[in-house]
Motif scaffolding. Structure first.
Motif, mmCIF file in Angstrom:
data_model
loop_
_atom_site.group_PDB
_atom_site.id
_atom_site.type_symbol
_atom_site.label_atom_id
_atom_site.label_comp_id
_atom_site.label_asym_id
_atom_site.label_seq_id
_atom_site.Cartn_x
_atom_site.Cartn_y
_atom_site.Cartn_z
ATOM 1 N N UNK A 101 14.377 -36.866 -33.912
ATOM 2 C CA UNK A 101 14.283 -35.532 -34.506
ATOM 3 C C UNK A 101 13.516 -34.623 -33.559
ATOM 4 N N UNK A 102 13.883 -33.349 -33.595
ATOM 5 C CA UNK A 102 13.186 -32.339 -32.810
ATOM 6 C C UNK A 102 13.035 -31.118 -33.709
ATOM 7 N N UNK A 103 11.778 -30.727 -33.954
ATOM 8 C CA UNK A 103 11.555 -29.663 -34.929
ATOM 9 C C UNK A 103 10.319 -28.842 -34.554
ATOM 10 N N UNK A 104 10.385 -27.527 -34.862
ATOM 11 C CA UNK A 104 9.234 -26.652 -34.682
ATOM 12 C C UNK A 104 8.306 -26.834 -35.871
ATOM 13 N N UNK A 105 7.024 -27.032 -35.588
ATOM 14 C CA UNK A 105 6.033 -27.257 -36.638
ATOM 15 C C UNK A 105 4.858 -26.313 -36.377
ATOM 16 N N UNK A 106 4.430 -25.596 -37.406
ATOM 17 C CA UNK A 106 3.260 -24.724 -37.294
ATOM 18 C C UNK A 106 2.014 -25.600 -37.383
ATOM 19 N N UNK A 107 1.124 -25.454 -36.418
ATOM 20 C CA UNK A 107 -0.116 -26.233 -36.393
ATOM 21 C C UNK A 107 -1.061 -25.654 -37.438
ATOM 22 N N UNK A 108 -1.612 -26.526 -38.269
ATOM 23 C CA UNK A 108 -2.532 -26.083 -39.320
ATOM 24 C C UNK A 108 -3.900 -25.777 -38.727
ATOM 25 N N UNK A 109 -4.136 -24.498 -38.498
ATOM 26 C CA UNK A 109 -5.416 -24.015 -37.988
ATOM 27 C C UNK A 109 -5.492 -22.530 -38.299
ATOM 28 N N UNK A 110 -6.678 -21.961 -38.292
ATOM 29 C CA UNK A 110 -6.776 -20.514 -38.498
ATOM 30 C C UNK A 110 -6.101 -19.766 -37.352
ATOM 31 N N UNK A 111 -5.623 -18.544 -37.599
ATOM 32 C CA UNK A 111 -5.016 -17.760 -36.525
ATOM 33 C C UNK A 111 -5.994 -17.567 -35.360
ATOM 34 N N UNK A 112 -5.448 -17.555 -34.137
ATOM 35 C CA UNK A 112 -6.270 -17.468 -32.931
ATOM 36 C C UNK A 112 -5.817 -16.287 -32.087
ATOM 37 N N UNK A 113 -6.627 -15.928 -31.108
ATOM 38 C CA UNK A 113 -6.270 -14.848 -30.187
ATOM 39 C C UNK A 113 -5.181 -15.329 -29.229
ATOM 40 N N UNK A 114 -4.571 -14.391 -28.534
ATOM 41 C CA UNK A 114 -3.505 -14.746 -27.594
ATOM 42 C C UNK A 114 -4.036 -15.626 -26.470
ATOM 43 N N UNK A 115 -5.236 -15.330 -25.973
ATOM 44 C CA UNK A 115 -5.806 -16.135 -24.888
ATOM 45 C C UNK A 115 -6.018 -17.580 -25.339
ATOM 46 N N UNK A 116 -6.520 -17.755 -26.556
ATOM 47 C CA UNK A 116 -6.726 -19.107 -27.059
ATOM 48 C C UNK A 116 -5.396 -19.804 -27.309
ATOM 49 N N UNK A 117 -4.396 -19.081 -27.800
ATOM 50 C CA UNK A 117 -3.074 -19.663 -28.020
ATOM 51 C C UNK A 117 -2.450 -20.110 -26.699
ATOM 52 N N UNK A 118 -2.621 -19.304 -25.645
ATOM 53 C CA UNK A 118 -2.090 -19.688 -24.327
ATOM 54 C C UNK A 118 -2.830 -20.902 -23.768
ATOM 55 N N UNK A 119 -4.135 -20.977 -24.012
ATOM 56 C CA UNK A 119 -4.903 -22.142 -23.589
ATOM 57 C C UNK A 119 -4.428 -23.400 -24.313
ATOM 58 N N UNK A 120 -4.191 -23.280 -25.624
ATOM 59 C CA UNK A 120 -3.673 -24.427 -26.370
ATOM 60 C C UNK A 120 -2.302 -24.827 -25.864
ATOM 61 N N UNK A 121 -1.456 -23.859 -25.534
ATOM 62 C CA UNK A 121 -0.127 -24.172 -25.000
ATOM 63 C C UNK A 121 -0.258 -24.944 -23.696
ATOM 64 N N UNK A 122 -1.176 -24.530 -22.838
ATOM 65 C CA UNK A 122 -1.398 -25.214 -21.564
ATOM 66 C C UNK A 122 -1.904 -26.644 -21.795
ATOM 67 N N UNK A 123 -2.835 -26.804 -22.733
ATOM 68 C CA UNK A 123 -3.430 -28.124 -22.988
ATOM 69 C C UNK A 123 -2.480 -29.072 -23.708
ATOM 70 N N UNK A 124 -1.668 -28.556 -24.643
ATOM 71 C CA UNK A 124 -0.878 -29.427 -25.512
ATOM 72 C C UNK A 124 0.487 -29.794 -24.950
ATOM 73 N N UNK A 125 1.086 -28.952 -24.125
ATOM 74 C CA UNK A 125 2.454 -29.200 -23.656
ATOM 75 C C UNK A 125 2.510 -30.526 -22.903
ATOM 76 N N UNK A 126 3.430 -31.397 -23.325
ATOM 77 C CA UNK A 126 3.596 -32.705 -22.708
ATOM 78 C C UNK A 126 2.703 -33.786 -23.308
ATOM 79 N N UNK A 127 1.803 -33.409 -24.208
ATOM 80 C CA UNK A 127 0.902 -34.386 -24.830
ATOM 81 C C UNK A 127 1.565 -35.051 -26.032
#
Length: 146
Positions: A101-127
């Motif tokens: 299966x391949x599905x988009x899932x919203x991560x359960x966390x409070x909304x974050x700024x764009x800079x923090x979202x980009x940092x999470x994207x960098x850290x999480x991709x491939x993990x």
């Protein structure tokens, strides 16, 4: 150098509380310590029960995070400026019941700024992450990302 010595009885008399106010203070401090220990025990018990409930009624799978994307959800305006807040979604790829299966899932966390979202994207991709869902509602996925 002079050494002062006293008997054990004299030392014990000096250590013991003298009046009722001192005893009251000891009882109050002891009561607060007991309440703190009870609060910690209750918290651990509730966490343990929640973990048992998850293991009993939820299915889970290990997923790989293929992509991460932020989505604008809120604009906050104030006198000193504004901010845009984003929720982060991950594209999780996992195997359940022998099917991939391949599905988009919203991560359960409070909304974050764009800079923090980009940092999470960098850290999480491939993990790797854990995806879980209730057996009765398999379309409601929850991603546990570290």
């Amino acid at each position: 150098m002079r050494r002062y010595s006293m008997s054990d009885r004299t030392a014990l008399a000096k250590l013991r509380p003298v009046n009722g106010g001192d005893w009251h203070q000891i009882r109050v401090v002891s009561g607060y310590l007991v309440l703190a220990v009870i609060a910690v025990a209750v918290i651990f018990f509730l966490k343990h029960r929640h973990r048992e409930d998850v293991e009993k009624y939820w299915k889970c799978a290990t997923a790989s995070i293929e992509d991460v994307r932020p989505k604008l959800v809120e604009r906050v305006e104030s006198a000193r400026g504004g901010a845009m807040l984003y929720e982060v979604s991950i594209l999780a790829k996992y195997i359940s019941d022998g099917a991939e299966h391949e599905q988009w899932i919203v991560v359960e966390q409070p909304p974050v700024s764009l800079a923090e979202a980009e940092l999470q994207a960098f850290r999480w991709k491939g993990q790797r992450c854990v995806v879980r869902w209730k057996a009765a509602a398999p379309e409601e996925l929850i991603a546990e990302v570290d």
